[in-house]
Design an enzyme around this catalytic site. Structure first.
Site, PDB file in Angstrom:
ATOM      1  N   ASP A  95       0.866  -1.041  -0.107  1.00 30.39           N
ATOM      2  CA  ASP A  95       0.007  -0.013  -0.019  1.00 30.39           C
ATOM      3  C   ASP A  95       0.888   1.213  -0.016  1.00 30.39           C
ATOM      4  OD1 ASP A  95      -2.599  -1.314   0.059  1.00 30.39           O
ATOM      5  OD2 ASP A  95      -2.350  -1.554   2.403  1.00 30.39           O
ATOM      6  N   TYR A 152       6.918  -8.770   8.275  1.00 32.99           N
ATOM      7  CA  TYR A 152       6.617  -7.349   8.343  1.00 32.99           C
ATOM      8  C   TYR A 152       6.843  -6.810   9.708  1.00 32.99           C
ATOM      9  CZ  TYR A 152       3.664  -8.115   4.038  1.00 32.99           C
ATOM     10  OH  TYR A 152       3.454  -8.569   2.962  1.00 32.99           O
ATOM     11  N   ARG A 174      -3.491  -5.460   7.486  1.00 34.76           N
ATOM     12  CA  ARG A 174      -4.609  -4.374   7.676  1.00 34.76           C
ATOM     13  C   ARG A 174      -5.695  -5.169   8.380  1.00 34.76           C
ATOM     14  NH1 ARG A 174      -6.736  -1.768   2.986  1.00 34.76           N
ATOM     15  NH2 ARG A 174      -5.776  -3.101   1.777  1.00 34.76           N
TER      16      ARG A 174
END
Length: 292
Positions: free
Chosen positions: A38, A66, A172
């Protein structure tokens, strides 16, 4: 020039923006990327150049890592900081050990509902386009694997952690689900991909640096053969030519002494010839072929 570049994507640009930059730098239109980040996210973005684009499906399915920060108590429509705030809730008082247990509960194979604002397609249309038009659609859950989560810092209303997960996992959505489990909601405040497969951020080229390298960018490109981590089977030039011409071969024609299982790469003189597997009747099934 065929190969792979590992780019450290900066904040504020799309993955497609990175592709366009590499197209200009490399002087070719045939450029693609594996695993979208993103615009607000940073970190490892694998970019394929020319025949390197044929490798992207194999690289995209690798495990990812991540570093994420979740802002608890605030829910947004996009599940991240760029979205419209839907509701705000008081965060509960939670200690380090309790947060570790909460994060640990998300480790393992599970079904995850992707964000409505995602590139997943519904009848050929990306969900984010439908969402922007106000179209209500059912987002079906997808099976993912979370291999591990390590709590980094806890400073309510923020929690930061490192997560290792399968391809297709939406951090997310993980942020949303952590907030739901704590009873206060939440959204993803920051995200950095530190590893995609065996490519880590420590070896990635910052996009700004790539733009300053000129023609020397090719020195940082990874060859087609070196980009793959599949078992290697070497073939002679005659067999390589037959494979590239699409001739039908038996697996014994290229490897009589080894037992082949799963996918493997065929190489000749250190160049990648094909990605293959053994099909029915011991036939050599070519998944992708690469021409010199």
């Amino acid at each position: 020039m065929d190969g792979i570049l590992v780019i450290d994507k900066p904040e504020g640009v799309t993955s497609h923006d990175v592709v366009n930059s590499v197209r200009r730098i490399a002087g070719t239109r045939k450029v693609g990327h594996a695993g979208t980040l993103d615009p607000f996210a940073t970190g490892v973005l694998i970019v394929g150049i020319n025949q390197g684009t044929k490798l992207l499906p194999f690289l995209q399915i690798d495990e990812k890592e991540y570093e994420a920060t979740v802002r608890l108590g605030v829910e947004t429509d996009t599940l991240d900081r760029d979205g419209r705030i839907l509701r705000e809730t008081q965060c509960p008082s939670i200690g380090y050990e309790e947060m570790e247990k909460t994060l640990a509960s998300f480790v393992g194979r599970q079904n995850q509902i992707p964000p409505i604002y995602s590139a997943i397609k519904k009848e050929g249309v990306p969900l984010y386009k439908l969402a922007r038009k106000g179209v209500e659609v059912e987002v079906l859950p997808r099976e993912i694997d979370v291999y591990g989560i390590t709590l980094s810092t806890l400073d309510i209303p923020q929690v930061s952690f490192t997560v290792r997960c399968s391809s297709g996992t939406y951090i997310r959505s993980l942020a949303r689900d952590i907030g739901i489990k704590l009873g206060c909601g939440g959204h993803l405040k920051s995200l950095r991909r530190t590893r995609s497969g065996r490519f880590g951020a420590d070896k990635a080229i910052p996009l700004c640096m790539l733009k300053e390298m000129g023609n020397k960018w090719a020195d940082r490109a990874i060859s087609l053969k070196d980009a793959l981590s599949l078992p290697e089977v070497m073939v002679d030039p005659l067999k390589a030519e037959m494979i590239r011409m699409g001739k039908e071969l038996d697996s014994e024609d290229i490897c009589s002494s080894a037992v082949l299982s799963g996918r493997f790469m065929l190489t000749c003189n250190r160049e990648l010839v094909a990605v293959a597997e053994v099909g029915e009747g011991a036939k050599l099934l070519l998944i992708r072929v690469f021409n010199p």
